[in-house]
Scaffold this active site. Structure first.
Site, short mmCIF file in Angstrom:
data_model
loop_
_atom_site.label_atom_id
_atom_site.label_comp_id
_atom_site.label_asym_id
_atom_site.label_seq_id
_atom_site.Cartn_x
_atom_site.Cartn_y
_atom_site.Cartn_z
CE LYS A 126 -3.69 -2.56 2.22
NZ LYS A 126 -4.35 -2.95 3.48
CD GLN B 261 -3.28 -4.50 6.66
OE1 GLN B 261 -3.16 -3.51 5.95
NE2 GLN B 261 -3.91 -5.59 6.25
CG ASP C 63 -9.46 -0.45 4.92
OD1 ASP C 63 -9.19 -0.76 3.75
OD2 ASP C 63 -8.67 -0.61 5.87
#
Ligand code: NAD
Length: 249
Positions: free
Chosen positions: A17, A61, A84
């Protein structure tokens, strides 16, 4: 990007990412926190990032270490920075179809379908897996495109009967080579979301590629299929977030 602990797979994802951010010109800040970080400390960091005007998107994460409640953390991220799309506000918007951010993996699948010229309208779409981050939003996005959607899961009876009915089959199970060629309708479009490490340097999907590709009209590989699309969609959400936040100022 926040990473708590040193899960090797998570480190790879965060690094990929980061590279994508560099590639398209997004400034990324990494917070690599030790596994023993407390929930309170993590929430304090999120709070700071929520109110930092330099930060357009926040990504924590998953999975988090067991002593941290993932739901509390997801709920703490400002919905406008939740690139997200895991926050309940954004999840709810996906249900109604009036959304800013789409969860990255299902969004990537939809992009692959679109770019391949496949129209899901009126098609039998079967999603195997019902997780909050993949299966459920995936089903909603296919439904918004007028697919007739069936969601299968670990308690589904006669799974092969359902998958064999699919014009569009999405596998998000987390079991290596779970969907075999004889579970697929000839001519189906098969999207393999699974990422399973079966040896130190070998990743396979949830679909047994060798048998499936003989039956399917189109199929995504692992690696190199949905994975990179997920990151691309994260970048898209982040740009969207930045534009939206700057519009408001
Ligand atoms: P999960 O473990 O949260 O969910 C798995 C789902 O599979 C569950 O809903 C369960 O009901 C279903 N399932 C389990 N056993 C089954 C069975 N025998 N028959 C039918 N259904 C069964 O996993 P997840 O987070 O949704 O991820 C699924 C896979 O996708 C994993 O391999 C994960 O690594 C991968 N993944 C890939 C990306 C990407 O970017 N490509 C992103 C997220 C997840």
């Amino acid at each position: 990007m926040i990473l708590v602990g040193d899960d090797p797979a998570s480190k790879v994802y965060v690094n990929n990412k980061k590279k994508a951010c560099e590639y398209i010109g997004i400034k990324s800040f990494e917070y690599l926190l030790p596994a023993e970080t407390s929930e309170t400390e993590l929430l304090e960091l999120i709070d700071r990032l929520n109110s930092d005007p330099e930060v357009s998107g926040i990504l924590c994460q998953l999975p988090l270490p067991g002593h941290i409640d993932e739901t509390v953390v997801i709920n703490a991220i400002a919905p406008s920075k939740d690139v997200d799309a895991f926050h309940p506000v954004n999840v709810g918007k996906i249900m109604t179809g009036d959304y800013d951010f789409v969860p990255c993996t299902p969004a990537g699948v939809m992009e692959l379908i679109k770019e391949s010229g496949v129209d899901v309208e009126g098609k039998e779409c079967v999603v195997v897996g019902r997780s909050n981050i993949v299966g459920k939003p995936m089903a909603m996005l296919l439904l918004h495109k007028n697919g007739t959607v069936t969601i299968c899961h670990s308690r589904t009876a006669n799974l092969a009967e359902k998958t064999k009915n699919a014009d569009v089959l999405v596998a998000a199970v987390g079991i290596p080579n779970f969907i075999k060629g004889d579970m697929i309708k000839p001519g189906a479009v098969v999207i393999d979301v699974g990422i399973n490490r079966v040896a130190p340097k070998k990743l396979v999907g949830d679909v047994e590629f060798e048998t499936a590709e003989k039956v399917a009209a189109a199929i995504t590989p692992v690696p190199g299929g949905v994975g990179p699309m997920t990151i691309a969609m994260l970048m898209k959400n982040t740009v969207k977030a930045a534009v939206k936040q700057n519009e408001c100022e």
